[in-house]
Design a protein around this motif. Structure first.
Motif, PDB file in Angstrom:
ATOM      1  N   HIS A  85     -23.049  24.186 -21.031  1.00  0.00           N
ATOM      2  CA  HIS A  85     -22.679  24.922 -22.245  1.00  0.00           C
ATOM      3  C   HIS A  85     -22.002  23.952 -23.218  1.00  0.00           C
ATOM      4  CE1 HIS A  85     -21.104  28.187 -24.742  1.00  0.00           C
ATOM      5  NE2 HIS A  85     -19.969  27.509 -24.771  1.00  0.00           N
ATOM      6  N   ILE A  86     -22.460  23.966 -24.467  1.00  0.00           N
ATOM      7  CA  ILE A  86     -21.820  23.119 -25.475  1.00  0.00           C
ATOM      8  C   ILE A  86     -21.429  23.977 -26.680  1.00  0.00           C
ATOM      9  CG2 ILE A  86     -23.094  21.056 -24.771  1.00  0.00           C
ATOM     10  CD1 ILE A  86     -24.844  21.426 -27.270  1.00  0.00           C
ATOM     11  N   ARG A  87     -20.390  23.493 -27.371  1.00  0.00           N
ATOM     12  CA  ARG A  87     -19.945  24.112 -28.631  1.00  0.00           C
ATOM     13  C   ARG A  87     -19.903  23.010 -29.680  1.00  0.00           C
ATOM     14  NH1 ARG A  87     -17.586  28.760 -30.238  1.00  0.00           N
ATOM     15  NH2 ARG A  87     -16.168  28.711 -32.015  1.00  0.00           N
ATOM     16  N   VAL A  88     -20.606  23.233 -30.786  1.00  0.00           N
ATOM     17  CA  VAL A  88     -20.706  22.198 -31.820  1.00  0.00           C
ATOM     18  C   VAL A  88     -20.283  22.791 -33.166  1.00  0.00           C
ATOM     19  CG1 VAL A  88     -22.543  20.972 -30.616  1.00  0.00           C
ATOM     20  CG2 VAL A  88     -23.133  22.750 -32.273  1.00  0.00           C
ATOM     21  N   GLN A  89     -20.034  21.873 -34.125  1.00  0.00           N
ATOM     22  CA  GLN A  89     -19.641  22.281 -35.480  1.00  0.00           C
ATOM     23  C   GLN A  89     -20.388  21.440 -36.493  1.00  0.00           C
ATOM     24  OE1 GLN A  89     -15.373  23.220 -36.871  1.00  0.00           O
ATOM     25  NE2 GLN A  89     -15.709  21.141 -37.617  1.00  0.00           N
ATOM     26  N   GLY A  90     -20.826  22.086 -37.595  1.00  0.00           N
ATOM     27  CA  GLY A  90     -21.529  21.374 -38.650  1.00  0.00           C
ATOM     28  C   GLY A  90     -21.707  22.262 -39.850  1.00  0.00           C
ATOM     29  N   PRO A  91     -22.161  21.694 -40.962  1.00  0.00           N
ATOM     30  CA  PRO A  91     -22.402  22.490 -42.174  1.00  0.00           C
ATOM     31  C   PRO A  91     -23.416  23.598 -41.898  1.00  0.00           C
ATOM     32  CG  PRO A  91     -22.469  20.140 -42.669  1.00  0.00           C
ATOM     33  CD  PRO A  91     -22.424  20.257 -41.186  1.00  0.00           C
ATOM     34  N   ARG A  92     -23.252  24.676 -42.629  1.00  0.00           N
ATOM     35  CA  ARG A  92     -24.111  25.820 -42.397  1.00  0.00           C
ATOM     36  C   ARG A  92     -25.572  25.481 -42.634  1.00  0.00           C
ATOM     37  NH1 ARG A  92     -22.858  31.131 -45.746  1.00  0.00           N
ATOM     38  NH2 ARG A  92     -23.382  29.687 -47.435  1.00  0.00           N
ATOM     39  N   THR A  93     -25.851  24.673 -43.620  1.00  0.00           N
ATOM     40  CA  THR A  93     -27.240  24.340 -43.930  1.00  0.00           C
ATOM     41  C   THR A  93     -27.904  23.575 -42.792  1.00  0.00           C
ATOM     42  OG1 THR A  93     -26.444  22.348 -45.066  1.00  0.00           O
ATOM     43  CG2 THR A  93     -26.869  24.310 -46.417  1.00  0.00           C
ATOM     44  N   ILE A  94     -27.096  22.815 -42.047  1.00  0.00           N
ATOM     45  CA  ILE A  94     -27.657  22.075 -40.909  1.00  0.00           C
ATOM     46  C   ILE A  94     -27.698  22.961 -39.672  1.00  0.00           C
ATOM     47  CG2 ILE A  94     -27.326  20.110 -39.364  1.00  0.00           C
ATOM     48  CD1 ILE A  94     -26.063  18.600 -41.648  1.00  0.00           C
ATOM     49  N   GLY A  95     -26.594  23.648 -39.404  1.00  0.00           N
ATOM     50  CA  GLY A  95     -26.491  24.439 -38.180  1.00  0.00           C
ATOM     51  C   GLY A  95     -27.503  25.557 -38.097  1.00  0.00           C
ATOM     52  N   ALA A 113     -30.471  25.577 -38.945  1.00  0.00           N
ATOM     53  CA  ALA A 113     -31.815  25.086 -38.628  1.00  0.00           C
ATOM     54  C   ALA A 113     -31.902  24.481 -37.230  1.00  0.00           C
ATOM     55  CB  ALA A 113     -32.245  24.052 -39.672  1.00  0.00           C
ATOM     56  N   LEU A 114     -30.793  24.446 -36.495  1.00  0.00           N
ATOM     57  CA  LEU A 114     -30.782  23.804 -35.176  1.00  0.00           C
ATOM     58  C   LEU A 114     -31.038  24.803 -34.056  1.00  0.00           C
ATOM     59  CD1 LEU A 114     -27.689  21.424 -35.518  1.00  0.00           C
ATOM     60  CD2 LEU A 114     -30.114  20.830 -35.734  1.00  0.00           C
ATOM     61  N   GLY A 115     -31.624  24.285 -32.963  1.00  0.00           N
ATOM     62  CA  GLY A 115     -31.811  25.064 -31.749  1.00  0.00           C
ATOM     63  C   GLY A 115     -31.378  24.257 -30.540  1.00  0.00           C
ATOM     64  N   ALA A 116     -31.454  24.864 -29.352  1.00  0.00           N
ATOM     65  CA  ALA A 116     -31.015  24.168 -28.135  1.00  0.00           C
ATOM     66  C   ALA A 116     -31.820  22.898 -27.890  1.00  0.00           C
ATOM     67  CB  ALA A 116     -31.143  25.112 -26.938  1.00  0.00           C
ATOM     68  N   GLY A 117     -33.077  22.896 -28.348  1.00  0.00           N
ATOM     69  CA  GLY A 117     -33.911  21.720 -28.136  1.00  0.00           C
ATOM     70  C   GLY A 117     -33.513  20.518 -28.954  1.00  0.00           C
ATOM     71  N   ASP A 118     -32.603  20.685 -29.926  1.00  0.00           N
ATOM     72  CA  ASP A 118     -32.151  19.553 -30.739  1.00  0.00           C
ATOM     73  C   ASP A 118     -31.005  18.792 -30.080  1.00  0.00           C
ATOM     74  OD1 ASP A 118     -33.878  19.974 -33.044  1.00  0.00           O
ATOM     75  OD2 ASP A 118     -32.721  21.816 -33.329  1.00  0.00           O
ATOM     76  N   PHE A 119     -30.557  19.266 -28.920  1.00  0.00           N
ATOM     77  CA  PHE A 119     -29.461  18.605 -28.195  1.00  0.00           C
ATOM     78  C   PHE A 119     -29.979  18.147 -26.831  1.00  0.00           C
ATOM     79  CE2 PHE A 119     -27.734  21.770 -31.017  1.00  0.00           C
ATOM     80  CZ  PHE A 119     -26.690  21.130 -31.660  1.00  0.00           C
ATOM     81  N   THR A 120     -29.407  17.109 -26.315  1.00  0.00           N
ATOM     82  CA  THR A 120     -29.739  16.630 -24.968  1.00  0.00           C
ATOM     83  C   THR A 120     -28.463  16.448 -24.164  1.00  0.00           C
ATOM     84  OG1 THR A 120     -29.674  14.297 -25.640  1.00  0.00           O
ATOM     85  CG2 THR A 120     -31.816  15.430 -25.748  1.00  0.00           C
ATOM     86  N   ALA A 121     -28.550  16.785 -22.880  1.00  0.00           N
ATOM     87  CA  ALA A 121     -27.429  16.564 -21.952  1.00  0.00           C
ATOM     88  C   ALA A 121     -28.000  15.894 -20.719  1.00  0.00           C
ATOM     89  CB  ALA A 121     -26.764  17.881 -21.584  1.00  0.00           C
ATOM     90  N   GLN A 122     -27.341  14.880 -20.237  1.00  0.00           N
ATOM     91  CA  GLN A 122     -27.856  14.167 -19.075  1.00  0.00           C
ATOM     92  C   GLN A 122     -26.719  13.601 -18.240  1.00  0.00           C
ATOM     93  OE1 GLN A 122     -30.369  11.044 -20.588  1.00  0.00           O
ATOM     94  NE2 GLN A 122     -28.660   9.683 -21.043  1.00  0.00           N
ATOM     95  N   VAL A 123     -27.070  13.334 -16.969  1.00  0.00           N
ATOM     96  CA  VAL A 123     -26.169  12.669 -16.027  1.00  0.00           C
ATOM     97  C   VAL A 123     -26.870  11.412 -15.560  1.00  0.00           C
ATOM     98  CG1 VAL A 123     -25.049  12.810 -13.781  1.00  0.00           C
ATOM     99  CG2 VAL A 123     -25.025  14.782 -15.286  1.00  0.00           C
ATOM    100  N   ASN A 124     -26.178  10.314 -15.605  1.00  0.00           N
ATOM    101  CA  ASN A 124     -26.764   9.031 -15.208  1.00  0.00           C
ATOM    102  C   ASN A 124     -26.404   8.731 -13.756  1.00  0.00           C
ATOM    103  OD1 ASN A 124     -27.767   6.448 -14.992  1.00  0.00           O
ATOM    104  ND2 ASN A 124     -26.829   5.700 -16.887  1.00  0.00           N
ATOM    105  N   LEU A 125     -27.438   8.680 -12.885  1.00  0.00           N
ATOM    106  CA  LEU A 125     -27.220   8.408 -11.458  1.00  0.00           C
ATOM    107  C   LEU A 125     -27.490   6.955 -11.100  1.00  0.00           C
ATOM    108  CD1 LEU A 125     -28.920  11.582  -9.890  1.00  0.00           C
ATOM    109  CD2 LEU A 125     -26.513  11.222 -10.437  1.00  0.00           C
ATOM    110  N   MET A 126     -27.650   6.121 -12.071  1.00  0.00           N
ATOM    111  CA  MET A 126     -27.938   4.719 -11.804  1.00  0.00           C
ATOM    112  C   MET A 126     -26.825   4.093 -10.959  1.00  0.00           C
ATOM    113  SD  MET A 126     -30.309   2.476 -12.505  1.00  0.00           S
ATOM    114  CE  MET A 126     -31.036   3.088 -14.038  1.00  0.00           C
ATOM    115  N   GLY A 127     -27.206   3.519  -9.836  1.00  0.00           N
ATOM    116  CA  GLY A 127     -26.248   2.809  -8.993  1.00  0.00           C
ATOM    117  C   GLY A 127     -25.533   3.648  -7.968  1.00  0.00           C
ATOM    118  N   VAL A 128     -25.761   4.964  -7.924  1.00  0.00           N
ATOM    119  CA  VAL A 128     -25.067   5.774  -6.919  1.00  0.00           C
ATOM    120  C   VAL A 128     -25.734   5.579  -5.561  1.00  0.00           C
ATOM    121  CG1 VAL A 128     -24.420   7.489  -8.631  1.00  0.00           C
ATOM    122  CG2 VAL A 128     -26.497   7.833  -7.277  1.00  0.00           C
ATOM    123  N   ALA A 129     -24.942   5.747  -4.498  1.00  0.00           N
ATOM    124  CA  ALA A 129     -25.442   5.632  -3.126  1.00  0.00           C
ATOM    125  C   ALA A 129     -25.122   6.935  -2.398  1.00  0.00           C
ATOM    126  CB  ALA A 129     -24.802   4.434  -2.433  1.00  0.00           C
TER     127      ALA A 129
END
Length: 317
Positions: free
Chosen positions: A60-70, A72-88
Motif C-alpha cells: 500500500h502506498i500513499r502519494v501526493q501531487g498536483p491534481r492535474t497529474i494525480g 491521470a495516474l493509476g496503480a500501473g504508473d508505480f512500481t514496488a520491488q524487493v531486491n534479493l541479490m546476494g541473499v542466502a
C-alpha cells in the motif's frame, strides 16, 4: 553603483506580490492532492535453487501531487520491488523500493520492509507405506502387498523435507475375491513439496485361508437326575472345518460347543447346538451340530458273597 532603495522598493514589492499571486492562483487552480494505491510487489535478483516465502503480493502506498497529474495516474504508473541479490539461506529483512512518476511525492509505504525466508530446494528419498481400508471377502486372506516403486523422491525446501519420512497411500480391499492391482496417485499433503514419480503400482494378493478338520467337543454343564448318568454322546457331524490364519488353526485341537445344561435330566437329550468360533479363526462349517445324549440309570455292582471261614481244627487232624 549604489543601490537605490527608494527607487527600487516599489519594484521589489511588486515582484513579491506577483509571486504570491502566482502561488495562490496555482494552488487554487491545480491544488496538491493525496491518493492511495495498492500496487504489486515485484522481486528482483531472485537466487536460483531457492524458494522464497514471506513476500506479500501487494503493498500500500500513499502519494501526493498536483491534481492535474494525480487524476491521470493509476496503480500501473508505480512500481514496488524487493531486491534479493546476494541473499542466502535464512531469514532476511529487506526494504521495499517504490518508484513514482515525476512530480509525485511518496508519502507512505506499507509495509516499508518485508521479512523474507529463503530455503534451499533439495531432494530426499523416502519409502512408500501402504494402508488398507476394509476387509477381503469371507474365507479369503490378504497377502503381503508389492509396491512399485517402493521408494520415491521428494523435491522441495530442505526444512519441509526434514519433516517428511514417508509417503502413505490407501487401498480399499473391501470384499475383494481375487488379487488386486491398483495404480495410486501419491501426494505429500505439504504445499511446496512434490513427489516423483507421482504414482505407484500396488499389487495385493488375495488367496483362500487355510482350513483344518477338527473334532467337536460338547460342553456339558450340570448333572443328570439322581441315579442317572450320561452315556456315550453322539455328535452329527463329529468333525467340522475351521478356517483361519495358519498360525491360528495349527494350534487348535478341537472345536467346543456352547454350554448344554443337563441338570436333573432323567431321559435322553437331543438338540441342535451352536459351535463357538475359536479366537482368531474366521469361520467354522457347519456352525452347529446335532447331539444325542443318552441318560441311563447308573449301574450298581451286585453284592459280594460272604467269604467262607476255614475249619482250622479239621485241617489239623
Amino acid at each position: 553603483m549604489a543601490f537605490r532603495w527608494r527607487d527600487n522598493s516599489i519594484k521589489i514589492l511588486a515582484l513579491f506580490m506577483a509571486l504570491l499571486l502566482w502561488v495562490y492562483v496555482t494552488n487554487e487552480q491545480n491544488p496538491l492532492m493525496s491518493r492511495n494505491y495498492h500496487i504489486p510487489l515485484a522481486v528482483q535478483g531472485k537466487p536460483e535453487g531457492y524458494v522464497i516465502s514471506g513476500l506479500p503480493e501487494k503493498v500500500h502506498i500513499r502519494v501526493q501531487g498536483p491534481r492535474t497529474i494525480g487524476s491521470a495516474l493509476g496503480a500501473g504508473d508505480f512500481t514496488a520491488q524487493v531486491n534479493l541479490m546476494g541473499v542466502a539461506e535464512g531469514e532476511w529483512e529487506l526494504p521495499v523500493q517504490v518508484t513514482t512518476p515525476p512530480g509525485v511525492e511518496l508519502l507512505q509505504v506499507t509495509p516499508r520492509t518485508v521479512k523474507v525466508l529463503t530455503d534451499r530446494i533439495t531432494q530426499k528419498n523416502v519409502p512408500v507405506t501402504l494402508n488398507f481400508k476394509g476387509r477381503v471377502a469371507q474365507g479369503l486372506q490378504r497377502g503381503d502387498p508389492v509396491l512399485e516403486p517402493p521408494v520415491v523422491t521428494l523435491h522441495g525446501p530442505s526444512k519441509l523435507l526434514a519433516e517428511i519420512n514417508r509417503v502413505g497411500v490407501t487401498v480399499d480391499v473391501s470384499g475383494a475375491e481375487d488379487t488386486l492391482v491398483r495404480d495410486v496417485a501419491l501426494q505429500t499433503g505439504v504445499k511446496g513439496v512434490t513427489v516423483s514419480p507421482g504414482r505407484v503400482s500396488v499389487t495385493v494378493p488375495v488367496t483362500a485361508l487355510p482350513a483344518r478338520e477338527l473334532p467337536v467337543r460338547i460342553n456339558l454343564t450340570g448333572a443328570p437326575g439322581e441315579g442317572y448318568e450320561v452315556g456315550e454322546i453322539l455328535v452329527q457331524p463329529a468333525l467340522v472345518w475351521v478356517t483361519g490364519p495358519r498360525q491360528v488353526i495349527e494350534n487348535l485341537a478341537e472345536v467346543q460347543s456352547l454350554k448344554v445344561d443337563i441338570s436333573g435330566a432323567t431321559e435322553d437329550v437331543a438338540r441342535e447346538v451352536v459351535l463357538v468360533l475359536p479366537d482368531g479363526a474366521t469361520s467354522v462349517k457347519p456352525d452347529r451340530v446335532h447331539i444325542t445324549l443318552p441318560i441311563v440309570p447308573q449301574e450298581t455292582e451286585p453284592p459280594q458273597p460272604p467269604e467262607e471261614e476255614e475249619n482250622t481244627e479239621d485241617a489239623g487232624e
